[in-house]
Design a protein around this motif. Sequence first.
Motif, PDB file in Angstrom:
ATOM      1  N   GLY B  29      25.620  -6.587 -10.621  1.00  0.00           N
ATOM      2  CA  GLY B  29      25.410  -7.617 -11.617  1.00  0.00           C
ATOM      3  C   GLY B  29      25.841  -9.186 -11.165  1.00  0.00           C
ATOM      4  N   LEU B  30      26.495  -9.291  -9.864  1.00  0.00           N
ATOM      5  CA  LEU B  30      26.807 -10.478  -9.485  1.00  0.00           C
ATOM      6  C   LEU B  30      25.762 -10.940  -8.434  1.00  0.00           C
ATOM      7  N   VAL B  31      25.215 -12.284  -8.668  1.00  0.00           N
ATOM      8  CA  VAL B  31      24.097 -12.974  -7.897  1.00  0.00           C
ATOM      9  C   VAL B  31      24.640 -14.180  -7.351  1.00  0.00           C
ATOM     10  N   PHE B  32      24.137 -14.642  -6.310  1.00  0.00           N
ATOM     11  CA  PHE B  32      24.325 -15.763  -5.419  1.00  0.00           C
ATOM     12  C   PHE B  32      24.844 -16.978  -6.443  1.00  0.00           C
ATOM     13  N   SER B  33      24.128 -17.164  -7.327  1.00  0.00           N
ATOM     14  CA  SER B  33      24.596 -18.570  -8.444  1.00  0.00           C
ATOM     15  C   SER B  33      25.824 -18.274  -8.879  1.00  0.00           C
ATOM     16  N   ASP B  34      26.451 -17.109  -9.161  1.00  0.00           N
ATOM     17  CA  ASP B  34      27.579 -16.850  -9.897  1.00  0.00           C
ATOM     18  C   ASP B  34      28.610 -17.416  -8.638  1.00  0.00           C
ATOM     19  N   GLY B  39      32.503 -21.197  -6.790  1.00  0.00           N
ATOM     20  CA  GLY B  39      32.741 -22.242  -5.636  1.00  0.00           C
ATOM     21  C   GLY B  39      33.222 -23.552  -6.332  1.00  0.00           C
ATOM     22  N   GLY B  40      32.069 -23.975  -7.115  1.00  0.00           N
ATOM     23  CA  GLY B  40      32.304 -25.326  -7.660  1.00  0.00           C
ATOM     24  C   GLY B  40      33.639 -25.258  -8.468  1.00  0.00           C
ATOM     25  N   ALA B  41      33.712 -24.391  -9.387  1.00  0.00           N
ATOM     26  CA  ALA B  41      34.803 -24.288 -10.418  1.00  0.00           C
ATOM     27  C   ALA B  41      36.002 -24.459  -9.542  1.00  0.00           C
ATOM     28  N   VAL B  42      36.417 -23.556  -8.199  1.00  0.00           N
ATOM     29  CA  VAL B  42      37.509 -23.769  -7.728  1.00  0.00           C
ATOM     30  C   VAL B  42      37.794 -25.117  -7.094  1.00  0.00           C
ATOM     31  N   LEU B  43      36.841 -25.662  -6.214  1.00  0.00           N
ATOM     32  CA  LEU B  43      37.038 -26.789  -5.961  1.00  0.00           C
ATOM     33  C   LEU B  43      37.398 -27.914  -6.816  1.00  0.00           C
ATOM     34  N   SER B  44      36.680 -27.989  -8.126  1.00  0.00           N
ATOM     35  CA  SER B  44      36.825 -28.819  -9.117  1.00  0.00           C
ATOM     36  C   SER B  44      38.166 -28.628  -9.902  1.00  0.00           C
ATOM     37  N   GLY B  45      38.836 -27.482  -9.548  1.00  0.00           N
ATOM     38  CA  GLY B  45      40.080 -26.900 -10.205  1.00  0.00           C
ATOM     39  C   GLY B  45      39.922 -26.742 -11.604  1.00  0.00           C
ATOM     40  N   ASN B  46      38.826 -26.498 -12.129  1.00  0.00           N
ATOM     41  CA  ASN B  46      38.919 -26.001 -13.815  1.00  0.00           C
ATOM     42  C   ASN B  46      38.193 -24.936 -14.054  1.00  0.00           C
ATOM     43  N   ILE B  47      39.205 -23.834 -13.194  1.00  0.00           N
ATOM     44  CA  ILE B  47      38.502 -22.384 -13.262  1.00  0.00           C
ATOM     45  C   ILE B  47      38.819 -21.775 -14.532  1.00  0.00           C
ATOM     46  N   HIS B  48      39.833 -22.378 -15.335  1.00  0.00           N
ATOM     47  CA  HIS B  48      40.137 -21.800 -16.698  1.00  0.00           C
ATOM     48  C   HIS B  48      39.146 -22.248 -17.611  1.00  0.00           C
ATOM     49  N   LYS B  53      32.145 -15.031 -17.119  1.00  0.00           N
ATOM     50  CA  LYS B  53      31.884 -14.169 -15.770  1.00  0.00           C
ATOM     51  C   LYS B  53      32.651 -14.974 -14.567  1.00  0.00           C
ATOM     52  N   VAL B  54      32.374 -16.301 -14.645  1.00  0.00           N
ATOM     53  CA  VAL B  54      33.124 -16.868 -13.589  1.00  0.00           C
ATOM     54  C   VAL B  54      34.680 -16.354 -13.529  1.00  0.00           C
ATOM     55  N   TYR B  55      35.089 -16.470 -14.501  1.00  0.00           N
ATOM     56  CA  TYR B  55      36.623 -16.321 -14.626  1.00  0.00           C
ATOM     57  C   TYR B  55      36.929 -14.755 -14.241  1.00  0.00           C
ATOM     58  N   MET B  56      35.932 -13.808 -14.441  1.00  0.00           N
ATOM     59  CA  MET B  56      36.104 -12.307 -14.136  1.00  0.00           C
ATOM     60  C   MET B  56      36.153 -12.345 -12.766  1.00  0.00           C
ATOM     61  N   LEU B  57      34.787 -12.990 -12.094  1.00  0.00           N
ATOM     62  CA  LEU B  57      34.822 -13.098 -10.572  1.00  0.00           C
ATOM     63  C   LEU B  57      36.051 -13.758  -9.872  1.00  0.00           C
ATOM     64  N   ASN B  58      36.360 -14.843 -10.388  1.00  0.00           N
ATOM     65  CA  ASN B  58      37.620 -15.388  -9.754  1.00  0.00           C
ATOM     66  C   ASN B  58      38.855 -14.489  -9.795  1.00  0.00           C
ATOM     67  N   ASN B  59      38.976 -13.505 -10.721  1.00  0.00           N
ATOM     68  CA  ASN B  59      39.989 -12.315 -10.779  1.00  0.00           C
ATOM     69  C   ASN B  59      39.742 -11.317  -9.792  1.00  0.00           C
ATOM     70  N   ILE B  60      38.537 -11.083  -9.502  1.00  0.00           N
ATOM     71  CA  ILE B  60      38.099 -10.081  -8.643  1.00  0.00           C
ATOM     72  C   ILE B  60      38.463 -10.720  -6.966  1.00  0.00           C
ATOM     73  N   ILE B  61      37.959 -11.894  -6.929  1.00  0.00           N
ATOM     74  CA  ILE B  61      38.201 -12.473  -5.813  1.00  0.00           C
ATOM     75  C   ILE B  61      39.697 -12.499  -5.309  1.00  0.00           C
TER      76      ILE B  61
END
Lengths: 265, 335
Positions: B29-34, B39-48, B53-61
């Motif tokens: 269930g993860l697609v490219f746009s996720d 990536g955008g969230a990590v670069l801008s530093g506002n992952i929290h 879904k993105v937060y979970m993905l961040n955890n996995i990665i």
Amino acid sequence: MTDAAIEVENLSFGYGKAPILERVNVTFPTNRFSVLLGRNGSGKSTLFNIMAGLQKYQHGSVKLMGKERSKMSFSDCARVLGFLPQFHKSVFPFQVKDVVLTGRAAFSAFSPKKSDMVKVGQAIEELGISHLADRPYTELSGGEQQLVMIARVLVQNPSIILLDEPTNHLDVYYQTYVLEKLKKLTENNLTVIAIMHDPNMAFLYADHCYFMKDRTVVTPASEFDYHASDFLEYVYDVTFTTVLVNDKIMVVPERKIDKLIEPTR
Amino acid sequence: MRKVLTGFLIYGLPIPLLLYSLTVGPSQGLVFSDYWEWGGAVLSGNIHESSTKVYMLNNIIENVRLPRVLLTFIIGAGLAASGGALQGIFRNPLVDPYVLGISSGSAFGAALAIAFPLLHINVMAFVLGVASVVMTYSFAFSNNKSSIVAVILSGMIVSGIFTASLTVVQYMSDPYKLQAIVQWTMGNLHHASWDKINTAALPVGIGIVGMYLMRWRLNLLALGEQEAKAVGVNPTADKATLVALATLTTSTSVAAAGVISMYGLFIPHLTRMMVGPDNRKAMPANIFFGGSFLVIIDNFSRSLMDFEIPIGIFTMLLGAPFFLFLMKKNKINWV
């Protein structure tokens, strides 16, 4: 006589109880091409290994350019003396210039310098093998490989080089080519000492010949009269006939069998 | 052209490959746009502040995929560099880090630690890996001399002893522990964690940097012992240093990821085909390409099937036919 490049005095050596060298006394002069001859097992290679520092010795003294061999470190020795061992084969197809470059390893610890590359270029030029520089060493003929190994010793810039049977396994073309080059090196302030098996080749090119018999260096009754057939017979245990070719003395071993046996058909 | 291509394979591949490998995994269930959003969230530093879904993905990665990819790269680089170094030292292209008995020693150590939990598994694997190399060498030396053949033969003997001991431990273990032991001997990168990276990175790093610094000396050693002495170098110290570095690297990686067969054998062959036998080029190639290639294999091993194929089996399945191909193609007869 000129200065001594290597001076061996009263050198004795053996593995366990078996003696290999007994009271060897010999002096090799500088900037000359000297050849050491003798039968298999007479101790030539052991004497070379000791002079090159591959083998330690306890009894007697070996002096390189006046300095006691056993008191010199590996790299000190590398500055004075280069050694070409008898067998060499490479498993990996290194390029010729990389093989030659390893001759500088005693001076450049981790990576070769620009000046090292220049020396490699000079050495392979001097031996006339520049065209082989980029070829894999493993694909060369025996004669070409021998020249590469000589170049590898030359890049060390030694004042003495020792070669253990440099013409072994080479055809006549490469035998003469190698010997001409070695002779030529002595004109550039280099002392060349080689072990050889063919007395005629030695008589043709060497400035001095030395003979080993029964674990020591032997000299003929009258000095430098080593062409005398009775002396050679003593050294080689073979009867020789002496012939004169263009004012050079050559020797031919005498055949002991009167007639060759005809193969039965 | 060829030069550019090999240059890219060796030095250009690692970074994009490591980034791509972060997107490989069994999570549905993860697609490219996720990933894009992540990536955008990590670069801008506002992952929290981003979506669940993105937060979970961040955890996995961050906690699963990144340590795994990094550990795989480090181990691949270490095994390939050790393999290249040992092939040079022993002047034998059939040598790999495991011929000295490291793998079976470490495997036995790990099995012991699993069956009888006295010491940590990594520690036991490392200690017995080093012990087996010491044994191999002490068997091979007689009169302060050792030939290459003697070293390889005694490596086989030491391997035999430890393999037999491993079988004894397996025979005595209960089924759960047995399963763990068997998995471990097949290579187990799926246990990768930041903890493992923390313990493995320093020793493997020291090994790799050391072998890299000695890459030119390796050329000299590869020509032979007599040839080294002939030009005024005593090869014994260089050899001992390189063997120690390779042992440190290999036993650390075996301790971290189990036995990854054949890898240290065939990567040096691949890099020699790419850049030639000169170790000044082949050593960095082993390090970078060795790292990348194990990451590629690992990507397959965790995405090809519903379950993970143990990486040691994968490298063996890839390595064996490749090696046969090499032997036929190059008409190799090393005698």
